[in-house]
Design a protein around this motif. Structure first.
Motif, PDB file in Angstrom:
ATOM      1  N   LEU A  19     -11.916 -14.067   8.215  1.00 15.52           N
ATOM      2  CA  LEU A  19     -10.958 -15.008   7.644  1.00 15.52           C
ATOM      3  C   LEU A  19     -10.742 -16.233   8.547  1.00 15.52           C
ATOM      4  N   THR A  20     -11.362 -16.228   9.734  1.00  8.72           N
ATOM      5  CA  THR A  20     -11.284 -17.440  10.563  1.00  8.72           C
ATOM      6  C   THR A  20     -12.271 -18.483  10.041  1.00  8.72           C
ATOM      7  N   GLU A  21     -13.264 -18.032   9.280  1.00 16.57           N
ATOM      8  CA  GLU A  21     -14.253 -18.974   8.735  1.00 16.57           C
ATOM      9  C   GLU A  21     -14.107 -19.150   7.230  1.00 16.57           C
ATOM     10  N   ASN A  22     -14.001 -18.049   6.523  1.00 19.40           N
ATOM     11  CA  ASN A  22     -13.966 -18.115   5.067  1.00 19.40           C
ATOM     12  C   ASN A  22     -12.549 -18.336   4.545  1.00 19.40           C
ATOM     13  N   THR A  23     -12.488 -18.828   3.320  1.00 21.36           N
ATOM     14  CA  THR A  23     -11.198 -18.992   2.646  1.00 21.36           C
ATOM     15  C   THR A  23     -11.297 -18.361   1.257  1.00 21.36           C
ATOM     16  N   TYR A  24     -10.253 -17.628   0.900  1.00 21.60           N
ATOM     17  CA  TYR A  24     -10.247 -16.965  -0.405  1.00 21.60           C
ATOM     18  C   TYR A  24      -8.961 -17.276  -1.155  1.00 21.60           C
ATOM     19  N   LYS A  25      -9.068 -17.224  -2.471  1.00 23.66           N
ATOM     20  CA  LYS A  25      -7.865 -17.279  -3.307  1.00 23.66           C
ATOM     21  C   LYS A  25      -7.323 -15.863  -3.403  1.00 23.66           C
ATOM     22  N   MET A  26      -6.100 -15.680  -2.907  1.00 21.26           N
ATOM     23  CA  MET A  26      -5.539 -14.328  -2.869  1.00 21.26           C
ATOM     24  C   MET A  26      -4.259 -14.229  -3.681  1.00 21.26           C
ATOM     25  N   CYS A  27      -4.125 -13.068  -4.310  1.00 22.81           N
ATOM     26  CA  CYS A  27      -2.884 -12.709  -4.977  1.00 22.81           C
ATOM     27  C   CYS A  27      -2.242 -11.616  -4.122  1.00 22.81           C
ATOM     28  N   LEU A  28      -1.065 -11.903  -3.579  1.00 23.86           N
ATOM     29  CA  LEU A  28      -0.334 -10.919  -2.784  1.00 23.86           C
ATOM     30  C   LEU A  28       0.778 -10.339  -3.641  1.00 23.86           C
ATOM     31  N   CYS A  29       1.061  -9.061  -3.467  1.00 24.88           N
ATOM     32  CA  CYS A  29       2.148  -8.461  -4.253  1.00 24.88           C
ATOM     33  C   CYS A  29       2.803  -7.322  -3.490  1.00 24.88           C
ATOM     34  N   GLN A  45       0.822  -1.207   0.000  1.00 27.42           N
ATOM     35  CA  GLN A  45       0.000   0.000   0.000  1.00 27.42           C
ATOM     36  C   GLN A  45       0.862   1.265   0.000  1.00 27.42           C
ATOM     37  N   PRO A  46       1.263   1.761  -1.175  1.00 28.96           N
ATOM     38  CA  PRO A  46       1.997   3.028  -1.222  1.00 28.96           C
ATOM     39  C   PRO A  46       1.065   4.223  -1.029  1.00 28.96           C
ATOM     40  N   VAL A  94       4.641  -4.390   6.342  1.00 28.91           N
ATOM     41  CA  VAL A  94       3.457  -4.765   7.145  1.00 28.91           C
ATOM     42  C   VAL A  94       2.150  -4.423   6.415  1.00 28.91           C
ATOM     43  N   THR A  95       2.237  -3.725   5.283  1.00 25.77           N
ATOM     44  CA  THR A  95       0.996  -3.240   4.667  1.00 25.77           C
ATOM     45  C   THR A  95       0.108  -4.363   4.125  1.00 25.77           C
ATOM     46  N   ILE A  96       0.689  -5.450   3.642  1.00 24.99           N
ATOM     47  CA  ILE A  96      -0.155  -6.533   3.107  1.00 24.99           C
ATOM     48  C   ILE A  96      -0.942  -7.212   4.237  1.00 24.99           C
ATOM     49  N   PRO A  97      -0.275  -7.616   5.346  1.00 27.99           N
ATOM     50  CA  PRO A  97      -1.073  -8.128   6.472  1.00 27.99           C
ATOM     51  C   PRO A  97      -2.114  -7.117   6.960  1.00 27.99           C
TER      52      PRO A  97
END
Lengths: 362, 81
Positions: A318-328, A270-271, A304-307
């Protein structure tokens, strides 16, 4: 360079931010620009408030606060930690490694691997790759990936190019084996020829800090900073994002045989909101799938911005659901790195405040 | 060229007539590093040209910037717009 990993996952995610908050509107007088100009930028770039450590607080203080919280609550067993990675650009000391400082203060087992990584805004992605590589060893069953930085302590408060955008924070991600055989894809690119684009020129052994390097001067971009201070060539970083990130993501998805629209979330470094909106458009990703509001809530705390984007956007969901994520992640180096993986079913996914009164001793 | 000047004027927060080929970029209040970010981004989006940080540092007028955009559009690797 491409990587693949199997049977591994992120088991939990905690972000620690200082409770101390500063508002951009209260900082306008510090800058060498007309107030009307500073006000306009607030909306265009996406700046509002940020979290800053108070004097004397180090990256390890934020990290230890979060780690103790998890241990006290039973979410992390100290004797299960086989690897501790600390990604930081603001270590406690040149030597020893700050990960060793953390290990010692927590009284962790000696039969473990502590590793400091000097990475910035790409540091969550690079840290995940390093952590997953550690997990490939039979003797390593749990890795704690800590990302922590106090960049505001390195930045001139009279530098509008950087100060209002930056924040301080730490995150803790638990990396562990998983029964899920789905492949995790990752890649990274490093361009050391551009190492001067984001840097703190003085304070190392090439240019030791002196009263001269501490002197704040008017730079060609209209900001006041010294050689001891954080310096970012914002246009060079924009160029890097414009030219490197779209092919990086394209390569990641094609390697993973995954279509853009199969990805639920694009959790990127996150710039600022402006650059992320443009990047989403360029990638052809709906803006709502690429969160961009971390800087205006907390500031850019480097790796730390991605977390922070994940916990701020999805939190306990996110403790219940699951997602397909692209991190960059992209930044200092210059480095860029991305991952495609399932994230969800976490034991914890939350954010907590670090009290200003809290202070570790050496 | 006229529409480029108008876009610049909007980003720099001035009247359209105030942006001329001979206008000096540094003379605009909003031509600071963050203001330049919005201009470089617009050029990428609308003209398909990346104006590099080093190139930008060498330019002084609006006309030179427009020249850079045109060079970028016709040069190798140009992706048009």
């Amino acid at each position: 360079m491409n990587f693949t990993f199997r049977n591994m996952r992120i088991g939990g995610l905690l972000v620690v931010v200082p409770e101390n908050e500063s508002r951009y509107a209260d900082e306008w007088d510090n800058y060498n620009f007309p107030v009307a100009n500073s006000r306009k930028l607030q909306n265009v770039i996406g700046i509002d408030r940020h979290r800053l450590v108070t004097e004397g607080t180090c990256a390890s203080d934020l990290a230890l606060f979060g780690l103790r919280h998890l241990i006290d609550r039973g979410d992390l067993q100290p004797d299960e930690i086989d690897g501790l990675i600390l990604v930081t650009e603001t270590p406690d000391y040149f030597m020893p490694p700050t990960s060793s400082v953390i290990q010692g203060k927590l009284g962790l087992s000696q039969d473990m691997w502590c590793l400091d990584l000097n990475q910035g805004c790409a540091g969550f992605a690079v840290g995940l790759i390093q952590g997953f590589m550690m997990l490939q060893q039979e003797s390593i069953n749990r890795v704690v990936l800590v990302n922590a930085d106090t960049l505001t302590r390195t930045c001139s408060p009279q530098d509008r190019n950087a100060y209002p955008l930056l924040g301080d924070a730490a995150s803790i991600a638990i990396l562990e084996p998983s029964a899920d055989p789905a492949t995790i894809h990752a890649n990274l690119q490093m361009d050391g020829a551009q190492h001067e684009k984001i840097m703190i020129p003085a304070g190392g052994f090439r240019l030791p800090s002196t009263p001269d390097t501490a002197q704040v001067e008017l730079a060609s971009d209209g900001n006041y900073r010294g050689q001891d201070h954080y310096h970012m060539d914002g246009i060079a970083v924009l160029n890097f994002v414009q030219n490197q990130i779209p092919p990086l993501i394209e390569n990641l998805l094609s390697t993973a045989a995954t279509r853009l629209d199969e990805v639920d979330w694009f959790m990127f470094h996150q710039p600022n909101r402006f650059m992320l909106e443009k990047l989403a458009d360029k990638l052809g990703v709906p803006r709502k799938k690429l969160p961009n509001d971390v800087v205006e809530h907390y500031g850019n705390a480097s790796s730390v911005t991605i977390p922070t984007a994940i916990t701020h956007t999805l939190g306990a969901g996110l403790t219940e659901n699951t997602y397909k994520m692209c991190l960059c992640g992209f930044g200092v180096g210059l480095t860029c790195s991305s991952l495609l993986l399932q994230i969800g079913g976490l034991r914890f996914c939350e954010m907590m405040d670090y009290p200003s009164a809290q202070q570790e001793t050496a | 060229m006229q529409s480029f000047f108008e876009k610049l004027a909007e980003l720099l927060g001035v009247e359209a007539g105030e942006v001329q080929a001979e206008s000096v970029l540094d003379s605009f209040d909003e031509w600071d590093s963050l203001g330049a970010l919005t201009v470089v981004s617009m050029i990428d989006e609308d003209y398909g040209v990346t104006v590099l940080s080093e190139e930008l540092a060498r330019l002084s007028t609006v006309g030179e910037l427009w020249q850079q955009v045109q060079t970028g559009q016709s040069g190798p690797g140009a992706n048009g717009a």
